[in-house]
Design an enzyme around this catalytic site. Sequence first.
Site, PDB file in Angstrom:
ATOM      1  N   SER A 194     -11.242  -0.507   3.638  1.00 20.46           N
ATOM      2  CA  SER A 194     -10.368  -0.793   4.779  1.00 20.46           C
ATOM      3  C   SER A 194      -9.727   0.491   5.282  1.00 20.46           C
ATOM      4  O   SER A 194      -9.141   1.246   4.502  1.00 20.46           O
ATOM      5  CB  SER A 194      -9.288  -1.801   4.386  1.00 20.46           C
ATOM      6  OG  SER A 194      -9.850  -3.060   4.088  1.00 20.46           O
ATOM      7  N   ARG A 249       0.811  -1.218   0.000  1.00 16.30           N
ATOM      8  CA  ARG A 249       0.000   0.000   0.000  1.00 16.30           C
ATOM      9  C   ARG A 249       0.848   1.273   0.000  1.00 16.30           C
ATOM     10  O   ARG A 249       0.438   2.301   0.534  1.00 16.30           O
ATOM     11  CB  ARG A 249      -0.967   0.008   1.191  1.00 16.30           C
ATOM     12  CG  ARG A 249      -1.914  -1.188   1.245  1.00 16.30           C
ATOM     13  CD  ARG A 249      -2.832  -1.234   0.019  1.00 16.30           C
ATOM     14  NE  ARG A 249      -3.716  -2.396   0.101  1.00 16.30           N
ATOM     15  CZ  ARG A 249      -3.441  -3.573  -0.463  1.00 16.30           C
ATOM     16  NH1 ARG A 249      -2.343  -3.728  -1.176  1.00 16.30           N
ATOM     17  NH2 ARG A 249      -4.270  -4.582  -0.339  1.00 16.30           N
ATOM     18  N   GLU A 271      -4.784   3.370   6.286  1.00 12.30           N
ATOM     19  CA  GLU A 271      -4.671   3.245   4.840  1.00 12.30           C
ATOM     20  C   GLU A 271      -5.399   4.410   4.170  1.00 12.30           C
ATOM     21  O   GLU A 271      -5.002   4.869   3.110  1.00 12.30           O
ATOM     22  CB  GLU A 271      -5.268   1.910   4.404  1.00 12.30           C
ATOM     23  CG  GLU A 271      -5.185   1.608   2.930  1.00 12.30           C
ATOM     24  CD  GLU A 271      -5.684   0.212   2.617  1.00 12.30           C
ATOM     25  OE1 GLU A 271      -6.505   0.077   1.683  1.00 12.30           O
ATOM     26  OE2 GLU A 271      -5.277  -0.749   3.302  1.00 12.30           O
TER      27      GLU A 271
END
Length: 331
Positions: A252, A201, A322
């Site tokens: 998420s 990520r 995130e």
Amino acid sequence: MTISYNPPKRKTAYVAAQIPAERRNIDSHDIPRELSSPPSIVRANVPLAGLTSFRVGGPAQWYAAPRCEADLLASLAWAKAQELPVTVIGAGSNLLVSDEGLPGLVIATRNLRQVDYQAQTGQVIADAGVHMAQLARQVARRGWSGLEWAIGIPGTVGGAVVMNAGAHQSCMADSLIDIQTLTDSGVRQTFTREQLNYGYRTSILQGTHYTVTQARFQLEVTGDPEQVMATTNTHLHQRHSTQPYYLPSCGSVFRNPEPQKAARLIQGTGLKGYKIGDAQVSELHANFILNCGSATATDIFRLIRYVQEKVEQQHSVRLHPEVKILGRFEG
């Protein structure tokens, strides 16, 4: 079980980037005369809540949604000449925008949507505003394999490139060849996959002044559309059966602290169903925070911080968001 918490008011925090004092809470009516003639594509005081999947956030001081590179270049040039900060967003699916909104110019790439399918090579060139889920379905129908995992990704190509989006043990780095970008000065620059220094990520583009305009992918031309579509639909069904899609969220919230999973750590802390204001930790998937109808960005921000604190206290693991947090918050 639903547990509510009303936190005390705390001092102001600046998240994602420190905003110079002279650029905070600027009203367009207070802007000097030399800033009063932006390009026609630029609008003042545009609400951002409807442009994010959380459905929260204040207005952009200035906002542009270019439909071509010329519009994008004009917007960047104007912002640079006026010394305005620039924030680039895609579908708004991985953003938490402050209730106060954002100063400077917000550029949304969502209208850059051209796709070029090169059948002889199996390569696809997609503009930054193309939705990843739409692209995944389109290539699957052609029998091209490599993006089946992206069918449930709610963001755009540009955002997926920057954060190395992924699912089902696959990610952008698996099929990306290279990307095209523009700097704040309008300079074009190409980055290969290797130059992006991809990790979980992350990429070198995060926190920089590069705007992604295109991405080129290498896919496998299988000649079997039914099989590729079957795999794609299986991934989509799995996501819909395990993740909450019935209320606004950003997907998420936290990165997985490998080898552990953020959702399991949060669930183990007993926070499923926990609420601050109208923001709630999902009872279906603990790594989702839901806007139950009237949540503010501050509610969501405080819940993110509360989850971090509780997980760290109980599991000695610090969860890292995130979701990209933009603007000024209290907490």
